[in-house]
Design a protein around this motif. Structure first.
Motif, PDB file in Angstrom:
ATOM      1  N   GLY A   1      25.069 -23.059  -4.123  1.00 19.66           N
ATOM      2  CA  GLY A   1      25.532 -24.464  -4.882  1.00 19.66           C
ATOM      3  C   GLY A   1      26.638 -24.802  -4.138  1.00 19.66           C
ATOM      4  O   GLY A   1      27.029 -26.300  -4.181  1.00 19.66           O
ATOM      5  N   ASP A   2      27.311 -24.304  -3.165  1.00 18.24           N
ATOM      6  CA  ASP A   2      28.531 -24.532  -2.650  1.00 18.24           C
ATOM      7  C   ASP A   2      28.247 -25.396  -1.262  1.00 18.24           C
ATOM      8  O   ASP A   2      26.923 -25.020  -0.817  1.00 18.24           O
ATOM      9  CB  ASP A   2      29.252 -23.537  -2.178  1.00 18.24           C
ATOM     10  CG  ASP A   2      30.351 -22.957  -3.464  1.00 18.24           C
ATOM     11  OD1 ASP A   2      30.156 -23.354  -4.440  1.00 18.24           O
ATOM     12  OD2 ASP A   2      30.523 -21.759  -3.376  1.00 18.24           O
ATOM     13  N   ALA A   3      29.140 -26.423  -0.783  1.00 23.10           N
ATOM     14  CA  ALA A   3      28.909 -26.953   0.356  1.00 23.10           C
ATOM     15  C   ALA A   3      30.261 -26.746   1.340  1.00 23.10           C
ATOM     16  O   ALA A   3      31.149 -26.511   0.550  1.00 23.10           O
ATOM     17  CB  ALA A   3      28.964 -28.573   0.213  1.00 23.10           C
ATOM     18  N   VAL A   4      30.096 -26.563   2.485  1.00 19.62           N
ATOM     19  CA  VAL A   4      31.131 -25.903   3.402  1.00 19.62           C
ATOM     20  C   VAL A   4      31.179 -27.045   4.540  1.00 19.62           C
ATOM     21  O   VAL A   4      29.895 -27.197   5.397  1.00 19.62           O
ATOM     22  CB  VAL A   4      30.886 -24.696   3.793  1.00 19.62           C
ATOM     23  CG1 VAL A   4      32.118 -24.101   4.985  1.00 19.62           C
ATOM     24  CG2 VAL A   4      30.850 -23.508   2.878  1.00 19.62           C
ATOM     25  N   TYR A   5      32.202 -27.667   5.063  1.00 19.89           N
ATOM     26  CA  TYR A   5      32.433 -28.088   6.150  1.00 19.89           C
ATOM     27  C   TYR A   5      32.970 -27.421   7.309  1.00 19.89           C
ATOM     28  O   TYR A   5      34.009 -26.804   7.217  1.00 19.89           O
ATOM     29  CB  TYR A   5      33.414 -29.571   6.074  1.00 19.89           C
ATOM     30  CG  TYR A   5      33.781 -30.373   7.234  1.00 19.89           C
ATOM     31  CD1 TYR A   5      32.690 -31.070   7.630  1.00 19.89           C
ATOM     32  CD2 TYR A   5      35.039 -30.386   7.594  1.00 19.89           C
ATOM     33  CE1 TYR A   5      33.025 -31.848   8.903  1.00 19.89           C
ATOM     34  CE2 TYR A   5      35.409 -31.335   8.545  1.00 19.89           C
ATOM     35  CZ  TYR A   5      34.229 -31.909   9.210  1.00 19.89           C
ATOM     36  OH  TYR A   5      34.622 -32.730  10.394  1.00 19.89           O
ATOM     37  N   ILE A   6      32.419 -27.729   8.479  1.00 16.47           N
ATOM     38  CA  ILE A   6      32.843 -27.033   9.662  1.00 16.47           C
ATOM     39  C   ILE A   6      33.263 -28.000  10.551  1.00 16.47           C
ATOM     40  O   ILE A   6      32.489 -28.985  11.213  1.00 16.47           O
ATOM     41  CB  ILE A   6      31.917 -25.963  10.261  1.00 16.47           C
ATOM     42  CG1 ILE A   6      31.690 -24.954   9.327  1.00 16.47           C
ATOM     43  CG2 ILE A   6      32.411 -25.407  11.685  1.00 16.47           C
ATOM     44  CD1 ILE A   6      30.485 -24.116   9.591  1.00 16.47           C
ATOM     45  N   PRO A   7      34.535 -28.292  11.077  1.00 16.92           N
ATOM     46  CA  PRO A   7      34.871 -29.365  11.836  1.00 16.92           C
ATOM     47  C   PRO A   7      34.624 -29.148  13.448  1.00 16.92           C
ATOM     48  O   PRO A   7      34.241 -27.978  13.865  1.00 16.92           O
ATOM     49  CB  PRO A   7      36.302 -29.393  11.688  1.00 16.92           C
ATOM     50  CG  PRO A   7      36.887 -28.539  10.581  1.00 16.92           C
ATOM     51  CD  PRO A   7      35.566 -27.816  10.400  1.00 16.92           C
TER      52      PRO A   7
END
Length: 156
Positions: free
Chosen positions: A108-114
């Motif tokens: 259910g989590d979202a993760v951003y990788i720049p």
């Protein structure tokens, strides 16, 4: 009166602010990829990345989507790339290390990788797999000729 049309207009660097583009629908060859995981893992990509990866095969020129898996206890190699990534976790618990910060995640989590950030992923369970959807702007950068990926310890 000029007979030039928008499709024959030639621009130079001084004309960067001008455009005669008009949106136009172009029907792609297909709009759906059914049963993505039934097609099987992408063997070369999965072997190179050291975890199962399923490509979502759609005709987008700007965004890609894959289904990534981490086997119980698995950790990926540290790597970085010029494209951004957004992960949406479907199953499991783990963490993603982004540069010097560890971000813990669960379903259910979202993760951003720049872009160009060193990162790796770890499944915290020794018994259950983890699964996520990864969306990236890799095709856009590939079409511009500027998509790069680097594995830690390897040259570009």
């Amino acid at each position: 009166m000029s007979t030039k049309t928008a499709t024959t207009e030639q621009f130079s660097s001084k004309d960067f602010h001008q455009t005669f583009a008009r949106p136009q629908y172009v029907k792609p060859p297909y709009l759906i990829h059914k049963n993505v995981e039934q097609a099987g893992v992408h063997n070369q990509f999965s072997t190179e990345r050291k975890h199962p990866v399923f490509f979502v095969d759609l005709p987008s020129k700007n965004v890609s989507m894959t289904i990534g898996g981490l086997l119980p206890g698995q950790m990926t190699n540290r790597h970085r790339h010029t494209y951004e990534t957004v992960l949406y976790v479907l199953e499991g618990k783990g963490w993603t290390e982004i540069e010097d910060e560890r971000v813990e995640w669960e379903a259910g989590d979202a993760v951003y990788i720049p872009s160009w950030a060193w990162h790796r992923h770890k499944n915290l369970s020794d018994a259950e797999p983890a699964k996520y959807i990864a969306c990236e702007n890799a095709p856009q950068l590939q079409n511009l000729g500027v998509a790069l990926r680097e594995e830690e310890g390897r040259d570009l």
